[in-house]
Design a protein around this motif. Structure first.
Motif, short mmCIF file in Angstrom:
data_model
loop_
_atom_site.label_atom_id
_atom_site.label_comp_id
_atom_site.label_asym_id
_atom_site.label_seq_id
_atom_site.Cartn_x
_atom_site.Cartn_y
_atom_site.Cartn_z
N TYR A 1 26.63 -19.39 14.55
CA TYR A 1 26.19 -19.99 13.25
C TYR A 1 25.05 -20.87 13.27
CZ TYR A 1 30.75 -17.82 11.73
OH TYR A 1 31.58 -16.84 11.46
N TRP A 2 24.47 -21.01 12.29
CA TRP A 2 23.41 -21.91 12.10
C TRP A 2 23.73 -23.26 11.83
CZ3 TRP A 2 20.46 -23.07 7.02
CH2 TRP A 2 19.38 -23.62 7.36
N ILE A 3 22.82 -24.11 11.76
CA ILE A 3 23.28 -25.61 11.45
C ILE A 3 24.14 -25.83 10.21
CG2 ILE A 3 20.78 -26.20 10.30
CD1 ILE A 3 21.10 -28.88 11.46
N ASN A 4 23.64 -24.96 9.13
CA ASN A 4 24.50 -25.00 7.91
C ASN A 4 25.38 -23.60 8.10
OD1 ASN A 4 25.86 -24.81 5.29
ND2 ASN A 4 23.95 -24.52 4.12
N PRO A 5 26.56 -23.38 8.47
CA PRO A 5 27.30 -22.13 8.64
C PRO A 5 27.44 -21.26 7.26
CG PRO A 5 28.65 -23.92 8.89
CD PRO A 5 27.43 -24.63 8.91
N GLY B 1 32.33 -21.14 9.24
CA GLY B 1 31.79 -21.20 10.56
C GLY B 1 31.69 -22.53 10.97
N GLU B 2 31.18 -22.68 12.24
CA GLU B 2 30.74 -23.84 12.89
C GLU B 2 29.54 -23.73 13.57
OE1 GLU B 2 32.40 -26.87 12.82
OE2 GLU B 2 34.12 -26.20 11.64
N PRO B 3 28.59 -24.79 13.33
CA PRO B 3 27.32 -24.64 14.18
C PRO B 3 27.65 -24.95 15.74
CG PRO B 3 27.47 -26.84 13.04
CD PRO B 3 28.83 -25.91 12.64
N VAL B 4 26.56 -24.45 16.48
CA VAL B 4 26.57 -24.61 17.77
C VAL B 4 26.24 -26.22 18.35
CG1 VAL B 4 25.54 -24.13 20.19
CG2 VAL B 4 25.47 -22.14 18.46
N ALA C 1 28.17 -26.18 26.06
CA ALA C 1 27.82 -25.57 24.82
C ALA C 1 29.07 -25.21 24.04
CB ALA C 1 26.82 -24.31 25.13
N ASP C 2 28.99 -25.56 22.95
CA ASP C 2 30.24 -25.17 21.99
C ASP C 2 29.98 -24.43 20.77
OD1 ASP C 2 32.96 -26.72 23.37
OD2 ASP C 2 31.16 -28.09 23.43
N TRP C 3 30.39 -23.45 20.60
CA TRP C 3 30.16 -22.52 19.69
C TRP C 3 31.32 -21.51 19.32
CZ3 TRP C 3 28.81 -21.47 24.55
CH2 TRP C 3 29.20 -19.94 25.06
N LEU C 4 31.34 -21.10 17.88
CA LEU C 4 32.33 -20.26 17.45
C LEU C 4 31.79 -18.83 17.17
CD1 LEU C 4 35.14 -20.21 15.80
CD2 LEU C 4 33.84 -20.59 13.75
N ILE C 5 32.34 -17.73 17.88
CA ILE C 5 31.92 -16.40 17.71
C ILE C 5 32.76 -15.55 17.03
CG2 ILE C 5 33.07 -16.03 20.19
CD1 ILE C 5 30.85 -13.88 20.45
N CYS C 6 32.32 -14.87 16.03
CA CYS C 6 33.18 -14.08 15.02
C CYS C 6 32.71 -12.66 14.85
CB CYS C 6 33.05 -14.80 13.59
SG CYS C 6 33.56 -16.54 13.32
N LYS C 7 33.91 -12.00 14.42
CA LYS C 7 33.71 -10.55 14.14
C LYS C 7 34.83 -10.37 13.07
CE LYS C 7 34.02 -5.98 16.05
NZ LYS C 7 34.24 -5.00 17.06
N ASP C 8 35.88 -9.64 13.35
CA ASP C 8 36.93 -9.58 12.27
C ASP C 8 37.99 -10.60 12.42
OD1 ASP C 8 37.50 -8.54 14.61
OD2 ASP C 8 38.90 -7.19 13.77
N VAL C 9 37.74 -11.37 13.53
CA VAL C 9 38.32 -12.62 13.93
C VAL C 9 37.47 -13.57 14.56
CG1 VAL C 9 40.71 -11.44 14.28
CG2 VAL C 9 38.91 -12.04 16.11
N CYS C 10 37.50 -14.93 14.61
CA CYS C 10 36.85 -15.79 15.08
C CYS C 10 37.53 -16.64 16.27
CB CYS C 10 36.41 -16.97 14.07
SG CYS C 10 35.22 -16.43 13.07
#
Length: 714
Positions: free
Chosen positions: A65-69, A73-76, A136-145
């Motif tokens: 996700y971007w700075i505004n998800p 979502g959640e940004p990196v 680094a922390d990020w959220l990765i999504c497909k059909d689940v996150c």
């Protein structure tokens, strides 16, 4: 993420946790993705900034996700662990893409993305390898996150020579090409109407771009409805994007910020290298545009409001000083009197501009403040109390400061200085700020949202209006020509006019007590007492009548006592008040709450709000003469009106926003919410019982309401 999908997101997050083992979350801290850190140079040089890139490689159909998800979502985020003296700049965000999952739309990245960060080393670094580390922390999504985390590191040698490109130089150059560009050839304007925004995009004069498929990604969270299309219309050579405001946008930003991304295969430049433009422009509201078209009327309001400000109770102490000054200037020639009037006006106008500049600067820095903001500071109130006590003691002849004196009325020279008249004007402005005169409220409310030049024109008009009577009297002193020649009567007048100064000191101490409580007030009074003793010492042993030894001893004692007095006042300002003077001790008035007003309005209950402050003398006069009237309170009860008091004695962001919502930036303000869909009624700054009673005629009686309710229930 927006509140609209908060519950959905919470449920999905629960599903993510339950499904984590299925997707390997327990074994791999960065599932379906990996992170790596690379630098653009072979080595680094001391004091020379360089760029590193965090690259996320995502499995097919997964995204981050971007700075505004967007809707979910959640940004990196990056947490750096750097050697001593090194610093890391913010993440430089590549332009995002739309990620649709009906009915939601998010903003982010797929496949691979590189986030650039500028690292600045200190000027002196030993020539040995340094290690840069980041989590680094990020959220990765497909059909689940799934939540992902990885700690990455980069080791680079240090040399004094100019750095040369490293193996990842081209990769970082490609990432840099995906950053939004500030192109001055393109101009942007943003405006807000009702519940929508209009973004006007004007291309360079020699360009003929095709903006079909272009999309604006807002940087603000919960400002726009992300899943709503952005229709584009053409107005001459300009393109206008229609943007739908989110129903959960609680307040409008001062500027519209974001990224405009060209459609697939389109570019913003002839070289076909720029696909995204950075946008950061002022946001003009309907109020801005309405006030801009009525600027002459607002300036007229400011002139009249400044003139009427001389009749407000706040200015009375300064009127006393000016009366004494006019009596003194009566023996001067007409040209000199005129220059004194001009100097006074200059002091007023410049002081208004200085206060306006401070107001705008503090608001630009994020402070929720308005007109009279300086009196929300206990330290400023204490300083004014010391000043007016000094003026009062000086008028009584307790002490005399050569070159700046009220007592030397029979001395020519210093007491007639133009500087003194200019300082009188500055003092008048400082004392006048707690008051808002009729016509002045609308002008001030508009000034805080107008462009700077127009706002300053309003403040200049306020100052000219306030100074006008003194300039006229200085130029045409018909009344003062009838005064007797200076003599003993002026000494008596001087003593009489000292009492308003001491009265002002008492009022300021009361304001201070409302801000800092009884303990704080006690410390201030002790400080004022010590200051008064110091002034008496200076006056009792005048420097021209004592030996140098006595002068040094007495001035030393006076200085010590003055410092002690200031220290006590400072300590008092640090105290916290248990309750303000406008607290609801009588049980009829409740503390202001925007949420409560909205709730009562939805229920159909009328609400009367008194926006007030302890330092606002007009507010206190209205409170005692009108709002405390038993007849009026009975009328409020008969109409079933809920009474609220918004106490702005100390800074309060919620009350500041409420004032701004009614186009005001200061108190007093009186608002009657009718309890229906009609707009609230704003009452004048100076209240009378009949004015409020006339406003209450818009409301039905409690008996009528009860009858209607019973008939509806039956």
């Amino acid at each position: 993420m927006t509140m609209k999908f908060g519950l959905v997101w919470a449920a999905v997050c629960g599903m993510f946790i339950c499904s984590s083992s299925t997707y390997g979350q327990s074994d791999d801290p960065s599932p379906f993705s990996e992170a790596a850190l690379a630098g653009e140079f072979e080595w680094i040089a001391p004091g020379t900034p360089f760029t590193v890139g965090l690259t996320l490689r995502l499995d097919e159909e997964w995204h981050s996700y971007w700075i505004n998800p967007g809707d979910v979502g959640e940004p990196v985020t990056l947490t750096w662990d750097l050697p001593a003296g090194f610093s890391a700049g913010p993440i430089q965000w590549p332009y995002p893409e739309k990620i649709d999952a009906e009915p939601l739309r998010s903003y982010g990245y797929s496949n691979a993305v590189t986030f650039l960060v500028t690292i600045t080393p200190p000027d002196e670094v030993p020539e040995s390898p340094v290690t840069l580390s980041a989590t680094a922390d990020w959220l990765i999504c497909k059909d689940v996150c799934l939540f992902a985390q990885e700690t990455v590191a980069l080791s680079l040698p240090v040399r004094e020579a100019l750095p040369t490109p490293g193996p990842y130089f081209e990769e970082i150059a490609v990432a840099r090409a995906k950053l939004p560009v500030k192109d001055p050839a393109w101009t942007f304007e943003a405006s807000h109407y009702s519940n929508s925004f209009a973004l006007r995009v004007s291309p360079p004069t020699d360009a003929a771009p095709d903006l079909e498929g272009a999309y604006f990604f807002p940087a603000h969270l919960m400002l726009l409805e992300h899943a709503v299309d952005q229709p584009i219309s053409q107005d001459g050579d300009a393109f206008v994007f229609a943007l739908q405001q989110s129903e959960y946008a609680t307040e409008l930003p001062d500027r519209l910020q974001g990224v405009l991304v060209a459609g697939e295969g389109q570019y913003f430049d002839t070289a076909r290298t720029v696909r995204a433009l950075e946008i950061d422009v002022p946001l003009r509201t309907e109020a801005d545009q309405n006030t801009s078209s009525t600027l002459p009327i607002l300036i007229l309001f400011a002139l009249v409001g400044g003139l009427l400000l001389n009749l407000m109770p706040c200015v009375f102490p300064v009127l006393s000083i000016k009366l004494l000054s006019f009596a003194q200037h009566n023996k001067l020639d007409s040209a000199t009197r005129t220059w004194h009037g001009v100097a006074f006006a200059a002091g007023v106008v410049v002081s208004f501009l200085v206060l306006a500049g401070l107001l705008f600067a503090l608001r630009a820095a994020g402070s929720q403040i308005g007109w009279g903001f300086q009196l929300q500071s206990p330290l400023f109130v204490a300083s004014m109390a010391f000043l007016f006590l000094a003026i009062g003691l000086n008028l009584f002849g307790v002490f005399d400061i050569r070159g700046f004196t009220f007592t030397g009325l029979n001395k020519s020279g210093a007491s007639h200085s133009l500087t003194r008249s200019c300082l009188d004007g500055a003092l008048a402005t400082l004392v006048a700020t707690p008051c808002t005169a009729p016509f002045m409220g609308a002008a001030l409310g508009a000034a805080v949202v107008l462009p700077t030049t127009q706002a300053l024109a309003i403040f200049v008009a306020l100052g000219l209006g306030m100074a006008a009577p003194y300039v006229i009297l200085s130029t045409f002193p018909v009344l003062f020509n009838k005064l007797p020649r200076p003599g003993q009567w002026m000494e008596t007048l001087k003593h009489v006019l000292a009492f308003p100064m001491l009265g002002t000191t008492v009022w300021l101490a009361w304001v201070f007590g409302n801000q800092a409580g009884v303990n704080g007030l006690s410390l201030l009074l002790l400080g004022l007492l010590l200051f008064a003793v110091a002034a008496w010492i200076v006056g009792r042993w005048p420097s021209v009548q004592v030996t140098s030894t006595v002068r040094i001893v007495t001035r030393g004692i006076a200085l010590i006592m003055t410092c002690m007095g200031i220290w006590f006042a400072y300590q008092g300002a640090q105290q916290e008040s248990v309750s303000h003077a406008d607290a609801t001790s009588d049980g009829l008035w409740s503390a202001y709450s925007t949420e409560q007003v909205q709730q009562l309005s939805r229920e159909g209950r009328p609400v009367f709000v008194d926006f007030t402050a302890a330092w606002c003398l007009t507010c206190q006069v209205n409170k005692k003469t009108t709002l405390s009237s038993s007849t009026l309170l009975s009328a409020f009860a008969e109409k079933d009106v809920v009474l609220m008091r918004a106490d702005w004695t100390s800074r309060n962001a919620e009350i500041t926003r409420a004032l701004e919502s009614h186009g005001r930036s200061g108190v007093p303000l009186y608002v009657l919410y009718l309890g229906n869909n009609d707009p609230p009624v704003l009452l004048p700054e100076v209240l009378t019982e009949s004015i409020v009673m006339d406003a209450l005629t818009l409301l039905p009686n409690r008996a009528e309401l009860l009858k209607t309710t019973i008939s509806t229930d039956t």
